[in-house]
Design a protein around this motif. Structure first.
Motif, PDB file in Angstrom:
ATOM      1  N   MET A   1      -8.966  12.733  -4.785  1.00 38.56           N
ATOM      2  CA  MET A   1      -7.919  11.943  -4.168  1.00 38.56           C
ATOM      3  C   MET A   1      -8.307  10.474  -4.317  1.00 38.56           C
ATOM      4  SD  MET A   1      -6.390  12.221  -0.262  1.00 38.56           S
ATOM      5  CE  MET A   1      -7.792  13.081   0.291  1.00 38.56           C
ATOM      6  N   LYS A   2      -7.332   9.663  -4.653  1.00 36.55           N
ATOM      7  CA  LYS A   2      -7.576   8.252  -4.923  1.00 36.55           C
ATOM      8  C   LYS A   2      -6.591   7.395  -4.126  1.00 36.55           C
ATOM      9  CE  LYS A   2      -8.419   5.321  -8.849  1.00 36.55           C
ATOM     10  NZ  LYS A   2      -8.626   5.265 -10.269  1.00 36.55           N
ATOM     11  N   ILE A   3      -7.017   6.200  -3.733  1.00 33.79           N
ATOM     12  CA  ILE A   3      -6.127   5.266  -3.043  1.00 33.79           C
ATOM     13  C   ILE A   3      -5.268   4.575  -4.095  1.00 33.79           C
ATOM     14  CG2 ILE A   3      -6.005   3.165  -1.647  1.00 33.79           C
ATOM     15  CD1 ILE A   3      -8.679   4.064  -0.379  1.00 33.79           C
ATOM     16  N   VAL A   4      -3.933   4.596  -3.885  1.00 31.57           N
ATOM     17  CA  VAL A   4      -3.025   4.010  -4.861  1.00 31.57           C
ATOM     18  C   VAL A   4      -2.249   2.807  -4.318  1.00 31.57           C
ATOM     19  CG1 VAL A   4      -2.794   6.115  -6.224  1.00 31.57           C
ATOM     20  CG2 VAL A   4      -1.222   5.708  -4.326  1.00 31.57           C
ATOM     21  N   LYS A   5      -2.121   2.708  -2.980  1.00 29.63           N
ATOM     22  CA  LYS A   5      -1.423   1.581  -2.360  1.00 29.63           C
ATOM     23  C   LYS A   5      -2.078   1.272  -1.025  1.00 29.63           C
ATOM     24  CE  LYS A   5       3.086   2.403  -4.432  1.00 29.63           C
ATOM     25  NZ  LYS A   5       4.534   2.494  -4.204  1.00 29.63           N
ATOM     26  N   VAL A   6      -1.856   0.052  -0.533  1.00 31.27           N
ATOM     27  CA  VAL A   6      -2.444  -0.362   0.740  1.00 31.27           C
ATOM     28  C   VAL A   6      -1.387  -1.032   1.621  1.00 31.27           C
ATOM     29  CG1 VAL A   6      -4.770  -0.674  -0.196  1.00 31.27           C
ATOM     30  CG2 VAL A   6      -3.191  -2.597  -0.188  1.00 31.27           C
ATOM     31  N   ARG A   7      -1.641  -0.996   2.915  1.00 29.78           N
ATOM     32  CA  ARG A   7      -0.838  -1.754   3.879  1.00 29.78           C
ATOM     33  C   ARG A   7      -1.781  -2.716   4.578  1.00 29.78           C
ATOM     34  NH1 ARG A   7       2.402   1.988   7.039  1.00 29.78           N
ATOM     35  NH2 ARG A   7       3.886   1.652   5.360  1.00 29.78           N
ATOM     36  N   LYS A   8      -1.341  -3.974   4.711  1.00 30.90           N
ATOM     37  CA  LYS A   8      -2.176  -5.008   5.325  1.00 30.90           C
ATOM     38  C   LYS A   8      -1.502  -5.571   6.565  1.00 30.90           C
ATOM     39  CE  LYS A   8      -4.019  -6.403   0.838  1.00 30.90           C
ATOM     40  NZ  LYS A   8      -4.196  -7.512  -0.099  1.00 30.90           N
ATOM     41  N   ASN A   9      -2.326  -6.070   7.491  1.00 27.44           N
ATOM     42  CA  ASN A   9      -1.783  -6.736   8.668  1.00 27.44           C
ATOM     43  C   ASN A   9      -1.539  -8.213   8.344  1.00 27.44           C
ATOM     44  OD1 ASN A   9      -4.300  -8.041   8.840  1.00 27.44           O
ATOM     45  ND2 ASN A   9      -5.015  -6.769  10.528  1.00 27.44           N
ATOM     46  N   ALA A  10      -1.126  -8.984   9.320  1.00 28.08           N
ATOM     47  CA  ALA A  10      -0.793 -10.397   9.119  1.00 28.08           C
ATOM     48  C   ALA A  10      -2.002 -11.223   8.666  1.00 28.08           C
ATOM     49  CB  ALA A  10      -0.203 -10.979  10.395  1.00 28.08           C
ATOM     50  N   ASP A  11      -3.205 -10.750   8.977  1.00 28.41           N
ATOM     51  CA  ASP A  11      -4.428 -11.453   8.562  1.00 28.41           C
ATOM     52  C   ASP A  11      -4.871 -11.073   7.155  1.00 28.41           C
ATOM     53  OD1 ASP A  11      -4.684 -12.798  11.020  1.00 28.41           O
ATOM     54  OD2 ASP A  11      -5.795 -11.118  11.894  1.00 28.41           O
ATOM     55  N   GLY A  12      -4.170 -10.134   6.532  1.00 23.22           N
ATOM     56  CA  GLY A  12      -4.537  -9.694   5.190  1.00 23.22           C
ATOM     57  C   GLY A  12      -5.554  -8.571   5.160  1.00 23.22           C
ATOM     58  N   ASP A  13      -5.875  -8.016   6.332  1.00 21.84           N
ATOM     59  CA  ASP A  13      -6.817  -6.897   6.403  1.00 21.84           C
ATOM     60  C   ASP A  13      -6.084  -5.591   6.118  1.00 21.84           C
ATOM     61  OD1 ASP A  13      -8.900  -8.618   7.272  1.00 21.84           O
ATOM     62  OD2 ASP A  13      -8.183  -8.450   9.341  1.00 21.84           O
ATOM     63  N   ILE A  14      -6.709  -4.715   5.358  1.00 25.46           N
ATOM     64  CA  ILE A  14      -6.113  -3.417   5.062  1.00 25.46           C
ATOM     65  C   ILE A  14      -6.171  -2.554   6.320  1.00 25.46           C
ATOM     66  CG2 ILE A  14      -6.351  -1.310   3.694  1.00 25.46           C
ATOM     67  CD1 ILE A  14      -7.481  -3.104   1.448  1.00 25.46           C
ATOM     68  N   THR A  15      -5.015  -2.023   6.715  1.00 25.16           N
ATOM     69  CA  THR A  15      -4.929  -1.186   7.911  1.00 25.16           C
ATOM     70  C   THR A  15      -4.682   0.272   7.575  1.00 25.16           C
ATOM     71  OG1 THR A  15      -2.560  -1.622   8.131  1.00 25.16           O
ATOM     72  CG2 THR A  15      -4.078  -3.086   9.331  1.00 25.16           C
ATOM     73  N   ASN A  16      -3.981   0.521   6.471  1.00 28.70           N
ATOM     74  CA  ASN A  16      -3.643   1.878   6.048  1.00 28.70           C
ATOM     75  C   ASN A  16      -3.699   1.944   4.534  1.00 28.70           C
ATOM     76  OD1 ASN A  16      -2.151   1.278   8.661  1.00 28.70           O
ATOM     77  ND2 ASN A  16      -1.931   3.490   8.533  1.00 28.70           N
ATOM     78  N   VAL A  17      -3.895   3.143   4.028  1.00 27.03           N
ATOM     79  CA  VAL A  17      -3.888   3.360   2.584  1.00 27.03           C
ATOM     80  C   VAL A  17      -2.996   4.548   2.273  1.00 27.03           C
ATOM     81  CG1 VAL A  17      -6.208   2.392   2.276  1.00 27.03           C
ATOM     82  CG2 VAL A  17      -5.941   4.854   2.606  1.00 27.03           C
ATOM     83  N   LEU A  18      -2.439   4.554   1.079  1.00 27.45           N
ATOM     84  CA  LEU A  18      -1.652   5.678   0.581  1.00 27.45           C
ATOM     85  C   LEU A  18      -2.436   6.300  -0.557  1.00 27.45           C
ATOM     86  CD1 LEU A  18       1.127   7.089   0.934  1.00 27.45           C
ATOM     87  CD2 LEU A  18       1.921   5.684  -0.970  1.00 27.45           C
TER      88      LEU A  18
END
Length: 72
Positions: A1-18
């Protein structure tokens, strides 16, 4: 399984991955899977606060760095 997309918060920190399987994970779950070797191309490191984080495995290719992946 590989990470293909990311979600970031307002500070640019990754909070979730797809993942390549379509599963959305929060960072703590992604860290746990990375520690077990379930996630490809990432390693677990520490941030400046001492918390576990995931990082792209060093490979010389900037396009697959987590910060450079598409957002979702």
């Amino acid at each position: 399984m590989k990470i293909v997309k990311v979600r970031k918060n307002a500070d640019g920190d990754i909070t979730n991955v797809l993942t390549s399987t379509g599963e959305e994970l929060d960072v703590s779950k992604a860290v746990a899977l990375a520690k077990r070797g379930t996630l490809e191309s990432v390693i677990v490191g520490k941030n400046r606060n001492g918390n576990d984080i995931i990082r792209s495995s060093p490979n010389g290719i900037t396009e697959d760095n987590l910060d450079n992946l598409p957002n979702f």
